[in-house]
Write a protein that holds these residues in place. Structure first.
Motif, PDB file in Angstrom:
ATOM      1  N   LYS A 134       0.851  -1.184   0.000  1.00  0.00           N
ATOM      2  CA  LYS A 134       0.000   0.000   0.000  1.00  0.00           C
ATOM      3  C   LYS A 134       0.885   1.233   0.000  1.00  0.00           C
ATOM      4  O   LYS A 134       1.835   1.340   0.789  1.00  0.00           O
ATOM      5  CB  LYS A 134      -0.915   0.015   1.222  1.00  0.00           C
ATOM      6  CG  LYS A 134      -1.900   1.174   1.217  1.00  0.00           C
ATOM      7  CD  LYS A 134      -2.868   1.116   2.384  1.00  0.00           C
ATOM      8  CE  LYS A 134      -3.808   2.313   2.381  1.00  0.00           C
ATOM      9  NZ  LYS A 134      -4.779   2.268   3.484  1.00  0.00           N
ATOM     10  N   LEU A 135       0.586   2.164  -0.887  1.00  0.00           N
ATOM     11  CA  LEU A 135       1.412   3.346  -1.069  1.00  0.00           C
ATOM     12  C   LEU A 135       0.852   4.533  -0.300  1.00  0.00           C
ATOM     13  O   LEU A 135      -0.356   4.613  -0.045  1.00  0.00           O
ATOM     14  CB  LEU A 135       1.494   3.700  -2.558  1.00  0.00           C
ATOM     15  CG  LEU A 135       2.203   2.677  -3.443  1.00  0.00           C
ATOM     16  CD1 LEU A 135       2.092   3.076  -4.908  1.00  0.00           C
ATOM     17  CD2 LEU A 135       3.662   2.514  -3.043  1.00  0.00           C
ATOM     18  N   PRO A 136       1.710   5.473   0.056  1.00  0.00           N
ATOM     19  CA  PRO A 136       1.232   6.716   0.663  1.00  0.00           C
ATOM     20  C   PRO A 136       0.509   7.568  -0.377  1.00  0.00           C
ATOM     21  O   PRO A 136       0.521   7.259  -1.571  1.00  0.00           O
ATOM     22  CB  PRO A 136       2.522   7.387   1.139  1.00  0.00           C
ATOM     23  CG  PRO A 136       3.584   6.855   0.238  1.00  0.00           C
ATOM     24  CD  PRO A 136       3.180   5.447  -0.092  1.00  0.00           C
ATOM     25  N   GLU A 137      -0.100   8.644   0.065  1.00  0.00           N
ATOM     26  CA  GLU A 137      -0.722   9.585  -0.864  1.00  0.00           C
ATOM     27  C   GLU A 137       0.377  10.407  -1.530  1.00  0.00           C
ATOM     28  O   GLU A 137       1.041  11.208  -0.880  1.00  0.00           O
ATOM     29  CB  GLU A 137      -1.706  10.488  -0.125  1.00  0.00           C
ATOM     30  CG  GLU A 137      -3.008   9.802   0.246  1.00  0.00           C
ATOM     31  CD  GLU A 137      -3.811   9.367  -0.966  1.00  0.00           C
ATOM     32  OE1 GLU A 137      -3.799  10.097  -1.988  1.00  0.00           O
ATOM     33  OE2 GLU A 137      -4.439   8.296  -0.906  1.00  0.00           O
ATOM     34  N   TYR A 138       0.562  10.190  -2.819  1.00  0.00           N
ATOM     35  CA  TYR A 138       1.555  10.943  -3.577  1.00  0.00           C
ATOM     36  C   TYR A 138       0.906  12.172  -4.207  1.00  0.00           C
ATOM     37  O   TYR A 138      -0.310  12.211  -4.429  1.00  0.00           O
ATOM     38  CB  TYR A 138       2.157  10.079  -4.683  1.00  0.00           C
ATOM     39  CG  TYR A 138       3.063   8.966  -4.205  1.00  0.00           C
ATOM     40  CD1 TYR A 138       3.984   9.165  -3.188  1.00  0.00           C
ATOM     41  CD2 TYR A 138       3.002   7.700  -4.791  1.00  0.00           C
ATOM     42  CE1 TYR A 138       4.827   8.151  -2.768  1.00  0.00           C
ATOM     43  CE2 TYR A 138       3.846   6.681  -4.380  1.00  0.00           C
ATOM     44  CZ  TYR A 138       4.755   6.908  -3.369  1.00  0.00           C
ATOM     45  OH  TYR A 138       5.587   5.903  -2.958  1.00  0.00           O
ATOM     46  N   ARG A 139       1.744  13.149  -4.553  1.00  0.00           N
ATOM     47  CA  ARG A 139       1.222  14.330  -5.235  1.00  0.00           C
ATOM     48  C   ARG A 139       0.697  13.962  -6.609  1.00  0.00           C
ATOM     49  O   ARG A 139      -0.158  14.658  -7.179  1.00  0.00           O
ATOM     50  CB  ARG A 139       2.304  15.399  -5.363  1.00  0.00           C
ATOM     51  CG  ARG A 139       3.518  14.948  -6.139  1.00  0.00           C
ATOM     52  CD  ARG A 139       4.498  16.068  -6.419  1.00  0.00           C
ATOM     53  NE  ARG A 139       5.667  15.545  -7.088  1.00  0.00           N
ATOM     54  CZ  ARG A 139       5.717  15.289  -8.388  1.00  0.00           C
ATOM     55  NH1 ARG A 139       4.665  15.529  -9.165  1.00  0.00           N
ATOM     56  NH2 ARG A 139       6.821  14.803  -8.928  1.00  0.00           N
ATOM     57  N   SER A 140       1.207  12.868  -7.173  1.00  0.00           N
ATOM     58  CA  SER A 140       0.734  12.372  -8.464  1.00  0.00           C
ATOM     59  C   SER A 140       0.837  10.852  -8.474  1.00  0.00           C
ATOM     60  O   SER A 140       1.817  10.292  -7.972  1.00  0.00           O
ATOM     61  CB  SER A 140       1.572  12.959  -9.609  1.00  0.00           C
ATOM     62  OG  SER A 140       1.084  12.515 -10.855  1.00  0.00           O
ATOM     63  N   ARG A 141      -0.155  10.201  -9.040  1.00  0.00           N
ATOM     64  CA  ARG A 141      -0.225   8.734  -8.960  1.00  0.00           C
ATOM     65  C   ARG A 141       0.871   8.043  -9.761  1.00  0.00           C
ATOM     66  O   ARG A 141       1.238   6.913  -9.463  1.00  0.00           O
ATOM     67  CB  ARG A 141      -1.586   8.260  -9.461  1.00  0.00           C
ATOM     68  CG  ARG A 141      -2.773   8.953  -8.825  1.00  0.00           C
ATOM     69  CD  ARG A 141      -3.138   8.342  -7.504  1.00  0.00           C
ATOM     70  NE  ARG A 141      -4.067   7.245  -7.643  1.00  0.00           N
ATOM     71  CZ  ARG A 141      -4.735   6.711  -6.634  1.00  0.00           C
ATOM     72  NH1 ARG A 141      -4.566   7.180  -5.416  1.00  0.00           N
ATOM     73  NH2 ARG A 141      -5.556   5.700  -6.825  1.00  0.00           N
ATOM     74  N   HIS A 142       1.434   8.709 -10.767  1.00  0.00           N
ATOM     75  CA  HIS A 142       2.438   8.042 -11.588  1.00  0.00           C
ATOM     76  C   HIS A 142       3.704   7.705 -10.795  1.00  0.00           C
ATOM     77  O   HIS A 142       4.484   6.853 -11.219  1.00  0.00           O
ATOM     78  CB  HIS A 142       2.800   8.874 -12.824  1.00  0.00           C
ATOM     79  CG  HIS A 142       3.541  10.134 -12.518  1.00  0.00           C
ATOM     80  ND1 HIS A 142       2.933  11.364 -12.429  1.00  0.00           N
ATOM     81  CD2 HIS A 142       4.857  10.357 -12.290  1.00  0.00           C
ATOM     82  CE1 HIS A 142       3.830  12.283 -12.163  1.00  0.00           C
ATOM     83  NE2 HIS A 142       5.022  11.708 -12.073  1.00  0.00           N
ATOM     84  N   LEU A 143       3.894   8.340  -9.645  1.00  0.00           N
ATOM     85  CA  LEU A 143       5.073   8.031  -8.839  1.00  0.00           C
ATOM     86  C   LEU A 143       5.067   6.576  -8.390  1.00  0.00           C
ATOM     87  O   LEU A 143       6.117   5.992  -8.152  1.00  0.00           O
ATOM     88  CB  LEU A 143       5.149   8.951  -7.617  1.00  0.00           C
ATOM     89  CG  LEU A 143       5.212  10.464  -7.880  1.00  0.00           C
ATOM     90  CD1 LEU A 143       5.501  11.211  -6.591  1.00  0.00           C
ATOM     91  CD2 LEU A 143       6.250  10.794  -8.928  1.00  0.00           C
ATOM     92  N   GLY A 144       3.887   5.982  -8.298  1.00  0.00           N
ATOM     93  CA  GLY A 144       3.806   4.578  -7.906  1.00  0.00           C
ATOM     94  C   GLY A 144       4.491   3.645  -8.881  1.00  0.00           C
ATOM     95  O   GLY A 144       4.966   2.562  -8.498  1.00  0.00           O
ATOM     96  N   ALA A 145       4.569   4.031 -10.162  1.00  0.00           N
ATOM     97  CA  ALA A 145       5.224   3.192 -11.159  1.00  0.00           C
ATOM     98  C   ALA A 145       6.737   3.212 -11.043  1.00  0.00           C
ATOM     99  O   ALA A 145       7.423   2.407 -11.673  1.00  0.00           O
ATOM    100  CB  ALA A 145       4.811   3.630 -12.564  1.00  0.00           C
ATOM    101  N   LEU A 146       7.265   4.135 -10.241  1.00  0.00           N
ATOM    102  CA  LEU A 146       8.716   4.221 -10.056  1.00  0.00           C
ATOM    103  C   LEU A 146       9.190   3.473  -8.810  1.00  0.00           C
ATOM    104  O   LEU A 146      10.392   3.323  -8.598  1.00  0.00           O
ATOM    105  CB  LEU A 146       9.145   5.685  -9.959  1.00  0.00           C
ATOM    106  CG  LEU A 146       8.841   6.550 -11.185  1.00  0.00           C
ATOM    107  CD1 LEU A 146       9.201   8.004 -10.922  1.00  0.00           C
ATOM    108  CD2 LEU A 146       9.584   6.035 -12.411  1.00  0.00           C
ATOM    109  N   VAL A 147       8.257   2.992  -8.005  1.00  0.00           N
ATOM    110  CA  VAL A 147       8.636   2.364  -6.733  1.00  0.00           C
ATOM    111  C   VAL A 147       9.418   1.072  -6.958  1.00  0.00           C
ATOM    112  O   VAL A 147      10.473   0.855  -6.336  1.00  0.00           O
ATOM    113  CB  VAL A 147       7.387   2.106  -5.868  1.00  0.00           C
ATOM    114  CG1 VAL A 147       7.730   1.234  -4.660  1.00  0.00           C
ATOM    115  CG2 VAL A 147       6.794   3.432  -5.400  1.00  0.00           C
ATOM    116  N   GLU A 148       8.939   0.197  -7.851  1.00  0.00           N
ATOM    117  CA  GLU A 148       9.641  -1.082  -8.048  1.00  0.00           C
ATOM    118  C   GLU A 148      11.038  -0.884  -8.623  1.00  0.00           C
ATOM    119  O   GLU A 148      12.008  -1.412  -8.061  1.00  0.00           O
ATOM    120  CB  GLU A 148       8.810  -2.022  -8.932  1.00  0.00           C
ATOM    121  CG  GLU A 148       9.338  -3.447  -8.963  1.00  0.00           C
ATOM    122  CD  GLU A 148      10.488  -3.668  -9.933  1.00  0.00           C
ATOM    123  OE1 GLU A 148      11.278  -4.617  -9.730  1.00  0.00           O
ATOM    124  OE2 GLU A 148      10.592  -2.907 -10.922  1.00  0.00           O
TER     125      GLU A 148
END
Length: 334
Positions: A134-148
């Motif tokens: 589960k991810l934190p609230e990012y300023r933009s959702r695309h940041l989730g694609a950089l986590v892995e």
């Protein structure tokens, strides 16, 4: 859950994607969740399949740097709920084999078990809940694609035991993983770093972000480094890294060589180097670190390193990969 149709990009042969339309069942296995994928990064491994350098049978779905919103949960899932924004760690860890027990779950004996319906170039995925974060609230959702991919960079940095303030350090390659290596090193430590890529616009984009901390290596410069990260994806990059390595230096190979496995240069053993081959993101701790670092340190200015492309254009993205000047490419499902 209402029935849906799923658009899935499948590589049916080298150089050819098709968009398939699959029916999605209303039923989920009890320990699975259904995710509406929002973004998925383009990895060099995906490109190696596209170029035919790897053949694990066709058709194949690709994309493993994905994030999205949970839209359905199985009856036994208690740690996640509908509406959670999550990233997916593509590495299955059984938790009980020898490798999992010693903290090397990325080498799990059951790692080839794929508890998911498809990979990340798709609108939806049904996947076992153990893959998720589960991810934190990012300023933009695309940041989730950089986590892995950032978790892989963090694992490489941890393995290197690199100290920028004390050791001359070079990153070879400023594509997706090289860029995230540079980001992690500079955000986590003091000191400066040297970088090199044949694509000068990529190194220039990073230099613009960190003007006082990045030095761009000229190919005519013969200096050597205590730590070299090799992230070019080519055997030429590996040989360049070997040549740049100082005596007793550490060469950290993040590249995965799919078409031209490099040989160890004859004179390299004279330097008595330490060579580390980084595989995936280690024991998984780096996944949590990556999610937090994206939240605290990836700024809107960093977004200039990225380009975004709709799923419907995925064939063009891969066919024209070299002409896109972005350091990192991301597929959008919207």
């Amino acid at each position: 859950m209402s029935a849906r149709y799923n658009s899935v990009a499948r590589l049916v042969s080298p150089g050819r994607f098709i968009l398939a339309c699959d029916a999605v069942s209303e039923e989920l296995p009890p320990d699975f969740v259904r995710i509406r994928i929002e973004f998925c990064g383009v990895c060099g491994t995906d490109r190696s399949f596209y170029l035919g350098h790897r053949d694990e049978g066709y058709p194949i779905s690709l994309g493993h740097e994905h994030c999205g919103t949970i839209v359905g949960v199985g009856d036994h899932v208690t740690t996640y709920q509908v509406g959670d924004f999550v990233a997916i760690d593509p590495n299955f860890r059984c938790g009980s084999c020898r490798y999992c027990r010693i903290g090397a779950g990325h080498l799990c004996e059951s790692s080839t078990i794929n508890w998911y319906s498809n990979r990340g170039y798709a609108k939806f995925i049904d996947i076992k809940a153990s893959y998720l974060l589960k991810l934190p609230e990012y300023r933009s959702r695309h940041l989730g694609a950089l986590v892995e991919p950032l978790s892989v960079a963090i694992n490489a940095t941890d393995i290197s035991k690199c100290t920028l303030a004390e050791e001359p350090t070079l990153v070879l390659g400023a594509g997706g993983i090289g860029t995230l290596l540079i980001f992690n090193l500079l955000e986590a430590q003091d000191g400066d770093i040297w970088i090199y890529d044949k694509a000068r616009h990529k190194t220039a984009a990073l230099k613009d972000l960190y003007p006082s901390r990045i030095k761009i290596l000229d190919s005519a410069d013969d200096r050597v480094f205590s730590v070299v990260f090799e992230a070019t994806g080519s055997s030429d990059g590996f040989l360049h890294g070997c040549a740049r390595l100082a005596k007793l230096g550490r060469l950290v190979v993040v590249s995965r060589y799919h078409s031209d496995e490099p040989a160890i240069p004859d004179r390299l053993p004279w330097k008595q180097p330490n060579i580390y081959f980084v595989h995936l993101n280690g024991n998984g701790d780096s996944f949590h670190k990556a999610a937090a670092l994206m939240k605290s340190s990836w700024s809107p200015d960093h977004d200039h390193l990225l380009s975004f492309h709709p799923l419907s254009n995925i064939d063009k993205v891969f066919a024209e990969y070299g002409s896109d000047h972005a350091n990192k490419k991301i597929i959008t499902m919207e």
